[in-house]
Design a protein around this motif. Structure first.
Motif, PDB file in Angstrom:
ATOM      1  N   LEU A 219      14.058   2.391   4.788  1.00  9.77           N
ATOM      2  CA  LEU A 219      13.366   1.004   4.596  1.00  9.77           C
ATOM      3  C   LEU A 219      12.839   0.769   3.165  1.00  9.77           C
ATOM      4  N   GLN A 220      12.382   1.732   2.375  1.00  6.82           N
ATOM      5  CA  GLN A 220      11.955   1.450   1.004  1.00  6.82           C
ATOM      6  C   GLN A 220      10.671   0.397   1.171  1.00  6.82           C
ATOM      7  N   PRO A 221       9.620   0.584   1.910  1.00  7.25           N
ATOM      8  CA  PRO A 221       8.635  -0.619   1.790  1.00  7.25           C
ATOM      9  C   PRO A 221       7.988  -0.736   0.531  1.00  7.25           C
ATOM     10  N   ASP A 222       7.584  -1.824   0.296  1.00  6.57           N
ATOM     11  CA  ASP A 222       6.563  -2.107  -0.733  1.00  6.57           C
ATOM     12  C   ASP A 222       5.137  -1.867  -0.381  1.00  6.57           C
ATOM     13  N   GLU A 223       4.829  -1.958   1.045  1.00  6.32           N
ATOM     14  CA  GLU A 223       3.696  -1.660   1.657  1.00  6.32           C
ATOM     15  C   GLU A 223       3.458  -0.846   2.902  1.00  6.32           C
TER      16      GLU A 223
ATOM     17  N   PRO B  80       7.056   6.777  -3.270  1.00  3.60           N
ATOM     18  CA  PRO B  80       5.876   6.793  -3.950  1.00  3.60           C
ATOM     19  C   PRO B  80       4.992   5.730  -4.543  1.00  3.60           C
ATOM     20  N   GLY B  81       5.981   4.762  -4.905  1.00  2.58           N
ATOM     21  CA  GLY B  81       5.440   3.420  -5.509  1.00  2.58           C
ATOM     22  C   GLY B  81       5.043   2.590  -4.622  1.00  2.58           C
ATOM     23  N   ALA B  82       4.985   2.784  -3.217  1.00  4.98           N
ATOM     24  CA  ALA B  82       4.562   1.904  -2.280  1.00  4.98           C
ATOM     25  C   ALA B  82       3.136   2.049  -2.255  1.00  4.98           C
ATOM     26  N   ARG B  83       2.429   0.762  -1.395  1.00  3.63           N
ATOM     27  CA  ARG B  83       1.142   0.848  -1.569  1.00  3.63           C
ATOM     28  C   ARG B  83       0.647   1.223  -0.072  1.00  3.63           C
ATOM     29  N   PHE B  84      -0.446   1.731  -0.034  1.00  3.48           N
ATOM     30  CA  PHE B  84      -0.770   2.387   1.537  1.00  3.48           C
ATOM     31  C   PHE B  84      -2.455   2.014   1.899  1.00  3.48           C
ATOM     32  N   TYR B  85      -2.106   1.445   3.194  1.00  2.71           N
ATOM     33  CA  TYR B  85      -3.635   1.035   3.798  1.00  2.71           C
ATOM     34  C   TYR B  85      -3.749   2.102   4.893  1.00  2.71           C
ATOM     35  N   GLN B  86      -4.979   2.571   4.958  1.00  2.53           N
ATOM     36  CA  GLN B  86      -5.382   3.508   5.877  1.00  2.53           C
ATOM     37  C   GLN B  86      -6.572   2.699   6.795  1.00  2.53           C
TER      38      GLN B  86
ATOM     39  N   SER C 219      -3.690   4.267  -2.595  1.00  2.26           N
ATOM     40  CA  SER C 219      -3.699   4.205  -1.063  1.00  2.26           C
ATOM     41  C   SER C 219      -5.269   4.056  -0.935  1.00  2.26           C
ATOM     42  N   VAL C 220      -5.439   3.191   0.023  1.00  2.00           N
ATOM     43  CA  VAL C 220      -6.604   2.721   0.151  1.00  2.00           C
ATOM     44  C   VAL C 220      -7.362   2.717   1.725  1.00  2.00           C
ATOM     45  N   SER C 221      -8.573   2.758   1.990  1.00  5.48           N
ATOM     46  CA  SER C 221      -9.123   2.595   3.361  1.00  5.48           C
ATOM     47  C   SER C 221      -9.780   1.348   3.534  1.00  5.48           C
ATOM     48  N   GLY C 222      -9.716   1.052   4.733  1.00  6.15           N
ATOM     49  CA  GLY C 222     -10.357  -0.116   5.026  1.00  6.15           C
ATOM     50  C   GLY C 222     -11.515   0.370   6.069  1.00  6.15           C
ATOM     51  N   ILE C 223     -12.807   0.389   5.699  1.00  4.86           N
ATOM     52  CA  ILE C 223     -13.633   0.975   6.855  1.00  4.86           C
ATOM     53  C   ILE C 223     -14.177  -0.211   7.518  1.00  4.86           C
TER      54      ILE C 223
ATOM     55  N   GLN D 198      -4.665  -6.033  -4.583  1.00  2.00           N
ATOM     56  CA  GLN D 198      -5.821  -5.732  -5.629  1.00  2.00           C
ATOM     57  C   GLN D 198      -5.210  -4.976  -6.734  1.00  2.00           C
ATOM     58  N   PRO D 199      -5.510  -5.503  -7.931  1.00  2.66           N
ATOM     59  CA  PRO D 199      -5.097  -4.847  -9.054  1.00  2.66           C
ATOM     60  C   PRO D 199      -5.132  -3.151  -9.051  1.00  2.66           C
ATOM     61  N   ALA D 200      -6.355  -2.716  -8.638  1.00  2.00           N
ATOM     62  CA  ALA D 200      -6.615  -1.316  -8.386  1.00  2.00           C
ATOM     63  C   ALA D 200      -7.112  -0.832  -7.122  1.00  2.00           C
ATOM     64  N   PRO D 201      -6.441   0.520  -6.452  1.00  4.54           N
ATOM     65  CA  PRO D 201      -6.860   0.929  -5.275  1.00  4.54           C
ATOM     66  C   PRO D 201      -8.373   1.262  -5.252  1.00  4.54           C
ATOM     67  N   GLU D 202      -8.646   0.618  -4.052  1.00  5.69           N
ATOM     68  CA  GLU D 202     -10.368   0.681  -3.980  1.00  5.69           C
ATOM     69  C   GLU D 202     -10.806   0.561  -2.335  1.00  5.69           C
ATOM     70  N   ASP D 203     -11.679   1.257  -1.842  1.00  3.07           N
ATOM     71  CA  ASP D 203     -11.943   1.253  -0.248  1.00  3.07           C
ATOM     72  C   ASP D 203     -13.138   0.050   0.010  1.00  3.07           C
ATOM     73  N   PHE D 204     -12.893  -0.627   1.110  1.00  2.00           N
ATOM     74  CA  PHE D 204     -13.741  -1.714   1.180  1.00  2.00           C
ATOM     75  C   PHE D 204     -14.452  -1.434   2.737  1.00  2.00           C
ATOM     76  N   VAL D 205     -15.684  -1.855   3.068  1.00  2.00           N
ATOM     77  CA  VAL D 205     -16.290  -2.034   4.569  1.00  2.00           C
ATOM     78  C   VAL D 205     -15.690  -3.429   4.815  1.00  2.00           C
ATOM     79  N   ILE D 206     -14.959  -3.548   5.964  1.00  2.00           N
ATOM     80  CA  ILE D 206     -14.896  -4.932   6.687  1.00  2.00           C
ATOM     81  C   ILE D 206     -15.704  -5.100   7.899  1.00  2.00           C
ATOM     82  N   ALA D 207     -16.494  -6.038   8.050  1.00  4.80           N
ATOM     83  CA  ALA D 207     -17.558  -6.342   8.951  1.00  4.80           C
ATOM     84  C   ALA D 207     -18.043  -7.916   9.032  1.00  4.80           C
TER      85      ALA D 207
END
Ligand code: NAP
Ligand code: F7E
Length: 327
Positions: A70-74, A114-120, A169-173, A233-242
């Motif tokens: 598949l070679q995903p971007d995300e 390895p160039g794809a972006r990852f959401y956890q 690779s980023v996490s959404g809490i 986002q320009p850089a990978p960071e984790d965020f609380v979503i509430a």
């Protein structure tokens, strides 16, 4: 055209995220378990517009083959055993899927794209009975179930792949988020479905556990937009979503039953089987970082959410009464 790969696409969030990305013009691939042939109704309306890949989050070889082709971007990792009480009954399975599964998909990405972006999909359950309120990205984690402990492993392995391999690779809490597509075992949907069925005479009583527990409940459709924004986002960071607002289970019951035209006190019974020995009593999130950096805020409030769920469940109950739908 960008390509996204979603694990957990047959779940509540996966289906809303697929809707959102298809609408944005993405090519969307999703992981479906071979055994989940009966549980694809949340994405049935997307058949023909998304590509489904058979596999399991714990099967590294299969994940590598899918990502290579598949070679995903995300990549959005939404798959999990997500019901907290079940994680006490199926502790190893829950740990494998919800925890180690994150390492499997990250490792597959490192090798295949390895160039794809990852959401956890991290969870507010990782905070447990937190030492401070509201909870933010800086609040210490005190997980209180195998589910929460597995999510914490997934959270940290996502940070570690970012720091060690330079993966985006980023996490959404995410705090609790619901919808008419919510699984029937979670308290919001259990309540809205029961209110509808009691109103139409299909049920009489609703057994519940702890009515005092408080959660920060938002709408799943709003939360998947935050997930996408994190990967832009320009850089990978984790965020609380509430939403920043908490309600008790009894608030939920009262709003739902009132919408259905019922007095909840006549129907709700307390059943110790639904009480949790290691309860998480009160969660409420501080999403100011997401508001500032992602420009994200929830569009739907709690009452609108519960009203929409009750209205949807009334419609389903009417169809069931007319014989057009199985219970
Ligand atoms: P959900 O409705 O329970 O969906 C879970 C998804 O995971 C389903 O598609 C399920 O597939 C899939 N899955 C389970 N085991 C798998 C395996 N071994 N291999 C591949 N796929 C597997 O969950 P949700 O509410 O959409 O939540 C999405 C994610 O966010 C989950 O990781 C959850 O833990 C996390 N989260 C949810 C919330 C919330 O309030 N909803 C809050 C914070 C975090 P089947 O259809 O085949 O079962
Ligand atoms: O429980 C109380 C229960 O099962 C909410 C998952 O998406 O959100 C979800 O986890 C509260 C708890 O969700 C019943 O004790 C009372 O305090 O809807 P729930 P959850 O455990 O908060 C987090 C963020 C996730 O990450 C998870 O994947 O409601 N409660 N009586 C009840 N809960 C249920 N299920 N059933 C009852 O009868």
């Amino acid at each position: 055209m960008k390509t996204a790969f979603i694990t957990g696409i047959t779940g509540q969030d996966g289906s809303y995220l697929a809707d959102f990305l298809v609408e944005k013009g993405y090519r969307v691939g999703g992981l479906v378990r071979p055994s989940s042939s009966g549980s694809s109704q949340r994405i049935a309306h997307l058949f023909g517009r998304i590509e489904l890949f058979s596999g399991d989050l714990t099967d590294l070889g299969g994940l590598i083959r899918i990502l290579e082709s598949l070679q995903p971007d995300e990549v959005y990792n939404l798959a999990a055993q997500s019901f907290v009480p079940l994680s006490w009954e199926q502790t190893l399975l829950s740990s494998q899927v919800t925890g180690l599964g994150v390492a499997a998909i990250l490792e597959a990405m490192r090798l295949a794209c390895p160039g794809a972006r990852f959401y956890q999909a991290s969870s507010s359950e990782m905070f447990g009975n937190a030492p401070e309120s509201p909870q933010s990205e800086r609040t210490p984690f005190t997980p209180r179930s195998p589910y929460a402990a597995a999510k914490l492993f997934g959270h940290w392995i996502t940070v570690n792949y970012r720091e060690n391999f330079g993966l985006f690779s980023v996490s959404g809490i995410c705090f609790n988020h619901e919808s008419p597509r919510r699984g029937l075992e979670f308290v919001s949907r259990k309540v809205t479905r029961a209110a509808a069925r009691i109103q139409l005479g299909l049920e009489a009583k609703l057994p519940l556990g702890n009515l005092e527990a408080r959660r920060d409940w938002g709408f799943a459709g709003d939360y998947v937009q935050a997930m996408w924004r994190m990967l832009q986002q320009p850089a990978p960071e984790d965020f609380v979503i509430a939403t920043g607002v908490s309600h008790s289970v009894s608030d939920l019951v009262s709003i739902a039953f009132e919408r259905a035209g019922l007095d909840w006190r006549k129907h709700v019974v307390i059943d110790p089987a639904f009480q949790r020995p290691a309860e998480v009593h009160h969660l409420v999130g501080d999403a100011s970082k997401a508001r500032e950096k992602l420009g994200w805020k929830p569009a739907m409030d709690f009452q609108q959410l519960i009203h929409g769920m009750v209205d949807h469940d009334l419609e389903l109950a009417r169809e069931e009464l007319q014989g057009a739908r199985k219970p």
